[in-house]
Design a protein around this motif. Structure first.
Motif, PDB file in Angstrom:
ATOM      1  N   PHE A  24       0.419   5.962   5.411  1.00  0.00           N
ATOM      2  CA  PHE A  24       0.446   5.398   4.064  1.00  0.00           C
ATOM      3  C   PHE A  24       0.477   6.484   2.993  1.00  0.00           C
ATOM      4  O   PHE A  24      -0.407   7.340   2.929  1.00  0.00           O
ATOM      5  N   GLY A  72       0.870  -1.953  -7.261  1.00  0.00           N
ATOM      6  CA  GLY A  72       1.323  -1.646  -5.906  1.00  0.00           C
ATOM      7  C   GLY A  72       1.999  -2.887  -5.374  1.00  0.00           C
ATOM      8  O   GLY A  72       1.391  -3.956  -5.361  1.00  0.00           O
ATOM      9  N   TYR A 136       6.581   0.880  -0.136  1.00  0.00           N
ATOM     10  CA  TYR A 136       5.532   0.623  -1.131  1.00  0.00           C
ATOM     11  C   TYR A 136       6.050   1.063  -2.498  1.00  0.00           C
ATOM     12  O   TYR A 136       6.633   2.141  -2.642  1.00  0.00           O
ATOM     13  N   ARG A 138       5.148   1.865  -6.381  1.00  0.00           N
ATOM     14  CA  ARG A 138       4.005   2.222  -7.223  1.00  0.00           C
ATOM     15  C   ARG A 138       4.452   2.439  -8.674  1.00  0.00           C
ATOM     16  O   ARG A 138       4.881   3.535  -9.039  1.00  0.00           O
ATOM     17  N   TYR A 168      -2.077   0.648   6.013  1.00  0.00           N
ATOM     18  CA  TYR A 168      -2.959   1.384   5.103  1.00  0.00           C
ATOM     19  C   TYR A 168      -4.153   1.975   5.854  1.00  0.00           C
ATOM     20  O   TYR A 168      -4.508   3.124   5.655  1.00  0.00           O
ATOM     21  N   LYS A 196      -6.180  -3.002 -13.127  1.00  0.00           N
ATOM     22  CA  LYS A 196      -5.827  -2.049 -12.075  1.00  0.00           C
ATOM     23  C   LYS A 196      -5.690  -0.695 -12.759  1.00  0.00           C
ATOM     24  O   LYS A 196      -4.599  -0.234 -13.098  1.00  0.00           O
ATOM     25  N   TYR A 201     -10.945   3.150  -9.188  1.00  0.00           N
ATOM     26  CA  TYR A 201     -10.836   3.774  -7.865  1.00  0.00           C
ATOM     27  C   TYR A 201     -11.650   5.065  -7.852  1.00  0.00           C
ATOM     28  O   TYR A 201     -12.309   5.384  -6.866  1.00  0.00           O
ATOM     29  N   THR A 235     -10.239  -1.587  -1.518  1.00  0.00           N
ATOM     30  CA  THR A 235      -8.834  -1.799  -1.886  1.00  0.00           C
ATOM     31  C   THR A 235      -8.394  -3.230  -1.563  1.00  0.00           C
ATOM     32  O   THR A 235      -7.205  -3.491  -1.423  1.00  0.00           O
ATOM     33  N   GLY A 301      -4.996  -7.530   0.638  1.00  0.00           N
ATOM     34  CA  GLY A 301      -4.514  -6.588  -0.371  1.00  0.00           C
ATOM     35  C   GLY A 301      -3.058  -6.280  -0.107  1.00  0.00           C
ATOM     36  O   GLY A 301      -2.573  -6.496   1.010  1.00  0.00           O
ATOM     37  N   THR A 302      -2.367  -5.751  -1.104  1.00  0.00           N
ATOM     38  CA  THR A 302      -0.953  -5.435  -0.907  1.00  0.00           C
ATOM     39  C   THR A 302      -0.806  -4.333   0.132  1.00  0.00           C
ATOM     40  O   THR A 302      -0.021  -4.448   1.065  1.00  0.00           O
ATOM     41  N   ALA A 303      -1.580  -3.275  -0.034  1.00  0.00           N
ATOM     42  CA  ALA A 303      -1.482  -2.167   0.926  1.00  0.00           C
ATOM     43  C   ALA A 303      -2.018  -2.605   2.281  1.00  0.00           C
ATOM     44  O   ALA A 303      -1.398  -2.374   3.319  1.00  0.00           O
TER      45      ALA A 303
END
Ligand code: COI
Length: 356
Positions: A24, A72, A136, A138, A168, A196, A201, A235, A301-303
């Motif tokens: 990832f 993402g 992915y 971003r 991920y 976001k 993070y 995440t 989650g997306t990831a």
């Protein structure tokens, strides 16, 4: 409207990785989308150009005061060779909600969506096809004023970079062990937890680092006031299956409204399952486990897509689920959502958009 989109392609294309080598977030494609913003002028100079470094001043405001937001999302190659992207407009709309909270300029979703599709069509050979891998996407915006002193920046830059990715978590779809965090908190109502933004993070890294040292993959956050109510995982959003009902914390001011969360709620409702968005105290989870009604826990989650949870550790009290295996609802959701994304199951919710 930022006007015309200019396109400058590189003749120096990179070698593309093989699907089975993908991890990832380590490889970036040949091109990116960039656009600038200046107060009074709006967004301008929209361009697709070779991926690469850009000029920054050490005084650039994002480094000091953290006005930075990102998104993402993912693009897929289907079995029959089509290229699709999952709910792109919803992600760009969420980016505008983050921008609003962070006092940053909103984007023209129509324009950026069109530019993203153009970028994806230029980079479509980078999109992997094996299940579990994807491209992915971003998008992010940073404050670019060279200025010290706290105020909104007058200038910003938006980028969209692309990265072919595998799972991920190193576990892939295998269940993960989660540390319930009682010392650090991620966010409080009224803070920036719903946006976001990079600071959320940054705030999570110390707890994640310590959890990893203890052998856990992720951290489950509790609310910042009572340290009692479940919020989200580092995440991912978090779901519980208790007595045949699906329960997830409501979007009531401190957690991120995930697109995968929303898609999972839609799917589970469509299957006729009872889904509740309600406050859940961590001790209720342990009580349900003691009573034998806690059936599954999974993150979305997306990831991470759907990530089953095999165990929770809250102040040394351990819950183990399904003998360390993924539960049936997690498996069904993973199969359905990836089936739709990879074009193997009809897209009855109109989530996938095709790229020419
Ligand atoms: C995502 O799921 O897309 C995220 O943004 C999480 C992450 C990789 C920080």
């Amino acid at each position: 409207m930022p006007g015309e989109l200019s396109i400058n392609l590189t003749g120096n294309l990179k070698e593309k990785p093989r699907d089975e080598k993908l991890v990832f977030g380590t490889i970036f494609t040949d091109h990116m989308f960039v656009m600038d913003y200046e107060e009074g002028k709006g967004w301008y100079n929209a361009r697709i150009e070779p991926y690469g470094p850009f000029y920054v001043e050490p005084s650039m405001m994002v480094f000091h005061y953290g006005q930075a937001i990102f998104e993402g999302m993912k693009a897929y190659r289907t079995k029959d060779g089509r290229v699709t992207v999952f709910r792109p407009r919803s992600y760009l709309e969420r980016m505008n909600r983050s921008a609003d909270r962070m006092c940053m300029p909103s984007i023209d979703v129509y324009f950026v969506h069109k530019a993203l599709k153009k970028l994806l069509s230029i980079e479509k050979d980078w999109i992997p096809s094996s299940i579990g891998s994807s491209l992915y996407i971003r998008p992010f915006i940073v404050a670019t004023d060279p200025h010290l002193g706290v105020r909104p920046s007058y200038t910003y830059r938006l980028f969209i970079i692309l990265s072919p990715v595998g799972a991920y978590y190193p576990e892939g779809f295998k269940p993960v062990k989660i540390w319930v965090e009682s010392d650090y908190v991620r966010s409080v109502k009224g803070g920036v937890g719903t946006a976001k933004t990079s600071g959320n993070y940054a705030a999570s890294i110390r707890a994640l680092f310590e959890a990893k040292k203890r052998g856990f993959t992720e951290v489950l956050w509790l609310d910042g006031v009572e340290r009692k109510y479940i919020e989200e995982v580092g995440t991912m959003n978090i779901f519980f299956k208790i007595a045949d009902r699906i329960v997830t914390p409501p979007l009531d001011g401190s957690i991120l409204g995930g697109m995968t969360r929303d898609s999972v709620i839609t799917l589970a409702n469509d299957w006729g399952m009872e889904v509740r968005e309600e406050k859940l105290a961590i001790d209720e989870i342990y009580e349900a486990s003691d009573k034998g009604t806690l059936q599954e826990i999974f993150g979305t989650g997306t990831a991470a897509v759907i990530s089953p949870v095999s165990s929770l550790n809250w102040d040394g009290k351990v819950i183990t689920l399904n003998g360390g295996h993924a539960g049936e609802t997690s498996v069904r959701l993973y199969d359905e959502i990836t089936g739709i994304q990879y074009g193997n199951i009809p897209d009855r919710f109109d989530w996938m958009e095709e790229i020419e």
